[in-house]
Scaffold this motif. Structure first.
Motif, short mmCIF file in Angstrom:
data_model
loop_
_atom_site.label_atom_id
_atom_site.label_comp_id
_atom_site.label_asym_id
_atom_site.label_seq_id
_atom_site.Cartn_x
_atom_site.Cartn_y
_atom_site.Cartn_z
N ASP A 1 0.82 -1.21 0.00
CA ASP A 1 0.00 0.00 0.00
C ASP A 1 0.86 1.26 0.00
O ASP A 1 0.55 2.23 -0.69
N ASP A 2 1.92 1.26 0.78
CA ASP A 2 2.79 2.43 0.87
C ASP A 2 3.42 2.77 -0.49
O ASP A 2 3.44 3.93 -0.90
N VAL A 3 3.95 1.76 -1.19
CA VAL A 3 4.59 2.06 -2.47
C VAL A 3 3.56 2.43 -3.53
O VAL A 3 3.82 3.31 -4.36
N ALA A 4 2.38 1.82 -3.48
CA ALA A 4 1.32 2.22 -4.41
C ALA A 4 0.94 3.68 -4.17
O ALA A 4 0.74 4.46 -5.12
N ASN B 1 0.36 9.29 -5.48
CA ASN B 1 0.58 10.67 -5.07
C ASN B 1 1.39 11.44 -6.11
O ASN B 1 1.14 12.63 -6.35
N LEU B 2 2.35 10.78 -6.74
CA LEU B 2 3.12 11.41 -7.81
C LEU B 2 2.19 11.81 -8.95
O LEU B 2 2.22 12.95 -9.44
N ARG B 3 1.34 10.87 -9.37
CA ARG B 3 0.38 11.15 -10.44
C ARG B 3 -0.52 12.32 -10.08
O ARG B 3 -0.71 13.25 -10.87
N THR B 4 -1.06 12.29 -8.87
CA THR B 4 -1.96 13.36 -8.43
C THR B 4 -1.26 14.70 -8.43
O THR B 4 -1.78 15.70 -8.94
N MET C 1 -2.45 17.56 -10.93
CA MET C 1 -3.12 18.67 -10.27
C MET C 1 -2.35 19.97 -10.48
O MET C 1 -2.95 21.03 -10.68
N GLN C 2 -1.03 19.92 -10.47
CA GLN C 2 -0.26 21.14 -10.71
C GLN C 2 -0.49 21.68 -12.11
O GLN C 2 -0.44 22.88 -12.33
N LYS C 3 -0.75 20.81 -13.08
CA LYS C 3 -0.99 21.24 -14.45
C LYS C 3 -2.44 21.67 -14.67
O LYS C 3 -2.74 22.32 -15.67
N ALA C 4 -3.32 21.34 -13.74
CA ALA C 4 -4.74 21.67 -13.89
C ALA C 4 -5.00 23.16 -13.67
O ALA C 4 -4.30 23.82 -12.91
#
Length: 148
Positions: free
Chosen positions: A60-63, A68-71, A75-78
């Protein structure tokens, strides 16, 4: 002008698809991004990239790291974030994403039923707009493009 809209919130129903379809019907120039909607892939992405993990907690931690990287990147590009709080599922990701949008100074459209007014009052106060359903969120986006 085109907008990129991050669709935050639970991934257990098809609210994103419905919103995207309605935006397309209105010919709105919007690109939608969001979390991985394939729940199994989201849960297993750490092992997909790093290999088998020794236990469920580390899995779960590595997933979470990759999700979180994807988000963060998307989100920064949104230009705008829509955070949906529904009645049927735990809303931990929605709360985290709404907080991230606020901390990144992203305009936030908060979607929450009236029954959740009280527990979400602080987030609602920080959002640019609070609505009770996804159709109202879409109308808020459409208004951005209105010329009269």
């Amino acid at each position: 002008m085109e907008l990129t809209v991050y669709l935050a919130g639970q991934i257990h129903d098809d609210w994103r698809k419905k919103l995207k379809d309605k935006a397309s019907q209105k010919n709105l120039p919007i690109t939608f991004v969001g979390p991985m909607e394939n729940h199994d892939r989201s849960d297993n992405i750490g092992e997909e990239i790093l290999g088998k993990q020794p236990n469920a907690i580390i899995k779960d931690d590595v997933a979470s790291q990759f999700n979180n990287l994807r988000t963060r990147v998307l989100m920064q590009k949104a230009d705008v974030v829509i955070a949906l709080f529904g009645e049927s599922y735990k809303q931990w990701n929605s709360a985290l994403d709404a907080g991230n949008a606020i901390s990144l100074n992203k305009p936030l459209i908060l979607v929450r039923p009236e029954e959740l007014h009280h527990p979400l009052k602080e987030i609602s106060e920080r959002a640019q707009v609070t609505v009770t359903d996804v159709d109202q969120a879409l109308e808020a986006l459409a208004y951005i493009f209105a010329t009269e």
